[in-house]
Design a protein around this motif. Structure first.
Motif, mmCIF file in Angstrom:
data_model
loop_
_atom_site.group_PDB
_atom_site.id
_atom_site.type_symbol
_atom_site.label_atom_id
_atom_site.label_comp_id
_atom_site.label_asym_id
_atom_site.label_seq_id
_atom_site.Cartn_x
_atom_site.Cartn_y
_atom_site.Cartn_z
ATOM 1 N N ALA A 86 0.909 -1.142 0.032
ATOM 2 C CA ALA A 86 0.071 -0.028 0.153
ATOM 3 C C ALA A 86 0.966 1.304 -0.086
ATOM 4 O O ALA A 86 1.926 1.312 0.578
ATOM 5 N N LEU A 87 0.437 2.109 -0.648
ATOM 6 C CA LEU A 87 1.135 3.703 -0.744
ATOM 7 C C LEU A 87 0.503 4.664 0.229
ATOM 8 O O LEU A 87 -0.532 4.893 -0.061
ATOM 9 N N PHE A 88 1.370 5.370 0.995
ATOM 10 C CA PHE A 88 0.992 6.077 2.001
ATOM 11 C C PHE A 88 1.790 7.278 1.598
ATOM 12 O O PHE A 88 3.151 7.132 1.511
ATOM 13 N N ALA A 89 1.631 8.524 2.089
ATOM 14 C CA ALA A 89 2.436 9.922 1.904
ATOM 15 C C ALA A 89 2.082 10.870 3.133
ATOM 16 O O ALA A 89 0.652 10.854 3.531
ATOM 17 N N ARG A 90 3.061 11.308 3.738
ATOM 18 C CA ARG A 90 2.729 12.588 4.558
ATOM 19 C C ARG A 90 3.403 13.921 4.190
ATOM 20 O O ARG A 90 4.288 13.727 3.324
ATOM 21 N N TYR A 91 2.659 14.784 4.250
ATOM 22 C CA TYR A 91 3.040 16.172 3.524
ATOM 23 C C TYR A 91 3.531 17.209 4.521
ATOM 24 O O TYR A 91 3.078 17.247 5.757
ATOM 25 N N ALA A 92 4.282 18.116 4.162
ATOM 26 C CA ALA A 92 4.637 19.120 5.056
ATOM 27 C C ALA A 92 3.377 20.171 4.888
ATOM 28 O O ALA A 92 2.813 20.160 4.058
#
Length: 378
Positions: free
Chosen positions: A151-157
């Motif tokens: 699974a692909l996850f991302a956290r952003y500034a």
């Protein structure tokens, strides 16, 4: 049990290798857990944030890394490992939060992504608790303990998602994936128009034979010659090590080929992505014979022409990465398309509720590609 979290040093390498072996056995497909040279480079060259956790007895019981790609302002969370005897106390979450906070604290990253195993729901909860958002599901993406999905996850500034460039239209077959993103990330794609495609028809043009050049140093030099501008070679944290060439010289496809993980990332095509029209079937056959049962590519969400080429050749929209690429003061969305030559089996996949919309989107897209309704109704 209390632990001390601190930066990794080269003196930790032997213990880190032992930790990754105890957690993953011989099946860990990432060099940072097994290759001392790679580990030393990451610890010393300033391209990674690497934290370890030790008990009061100085036993190394945890590790987490954020690799960075300074040119793209993107990082990747990798190498999260907690010793089996120290699980259940929140150490994985603590390490994830600490290493990501350190990486974002430099001010040089806009986002950090993670590809998370889905054999259990635990890793999914760890990243979500630390501000990561679900972006998609990539079936058969890696060989760990057998063929596994990620699974692909991302956290952003802060402020990144608010500065996205609008996408005017996309191929119609991406609509279900974008709907999943709207609910899973909170991105509104309601104003994005849909362009009807050619349905599920597969490309049938007769392609020239494909030659595979597996010479990493040569491939890297050639890649930089073909794409001298950094903006023309956007595929963060992937360096091509193989070259797939049409025998008639029609195109050069640069790939990050990893037979150990059973995967291949198609990084770039010269002179343009559409040059592989009609040749992707032969290209995938060559990739499979080289030991990669899974292939993926990353394309701008706004590049309808390139997307249609891959969609017409059996690639399935798997994940969307909003605000992935920074150009001046705006951020542009990208999409991951994938294709696997193995049978997909979701029976052992633990998909959390946050990923359920993406599972539904993938199944819908796969069905439209490989099981057209008009064929079923005959």
């Amino acid at each position: 049990m209390s632990v001390v979290v601190s930066p990794a040093t080269v003196q930790d390498i032997a213990e880190l290798r032992q930790l990754y072996f105890e957690v993953y056995g011989h099946g860990y497909p990432v060099p940072l857990g097994s290759d001392p040279a790679v580990m030393r480079r990451l610890i010393t060259d300033g391209t990674a944030h690497w934290l370890t956790a030790r008990t009061h007895r100085a036993d190394l019981v945890g590790s987490a890394v954020v690799q960075t790609d300074p040119g793209s302002r993107i990082g990747k969370l990798v190498g999260l490992a907690v010793h089996p005897g120290h699980r259940g106390g929140g150490l994985a979450s603590r390490l994830t939060g600490a290493v990501c906070d350190e990486a974002f604290g430099t001010g040089r990253l806009d986002s950090v992504y993670a590809t998370v195993r889905v054999v259990t729901e635990g890793p999914q909860h760890v990243v979500v608790r630390n501000g990561f958002r679900p972006l998609g599901l990539m079936p058969n993406a890696v060989e760990v303990e057998g063929c596994e999905s990620l699974a692909l996850f991302a956290r952003y500034a802060d402020g990144v998602l608010e500065r996205r460039a609008p996408v005017e239209h996309v191929p119609e077959r991406l609509s279900v994936l974008l709907s999943a993103a709207s609910s899973g990330i909170g991105i509104d794609y309601g104003a994005t128009g849909l362009v009807p495609g050619g349905g599920a028809a597969r490309a049938t043009a007769v392609a020239a034979p494909i030659e595979l050049i597996n010479a990493p140093a040569f491939v890297r030099r050639r890649f930089l010659e073909r794409f001298p501008e950094a903006g023309d070679r956007f595929f963060p944290l992937h360096t091509p090590n193989a070259l797939l060439v049409a025998a008639d010289g029609g195109f050069e496809a640069y790939a990050d080929l990893d037979p150990v993980a059973g995967s291949c990332a198609l990084v770039a095509v010269h002179p343009r992505p559409a040059a592989v029209t009609g040749a992707l079937e032969a290209l995938m056959t060559k990739v499979t014979r080289a030991g990669a049962d899974y292939a993926e590519t990353l394309l701008p969400l706004a590049d309808t022409e390139a997307l249609e080429v891959y969609l017409a050749s059996g690639f399935v929209p798997s994940a969307v990465y909003p605000a992935m690429r920074r150009i001046h003061d705006r951020f542009h969305d990208h999409v991951v398309l994938s294709r696997t030559s193995r049978q997909i089996d979701f029976r052992t996949t633990a998909v959390s509720p946050l990923l359920q919309p993406y599972l539904g989107a993938y199944l819908s897209a796969w069905t439209a590609t490989y099981l057209p309704l008009h064929e079923v109704s005959r």
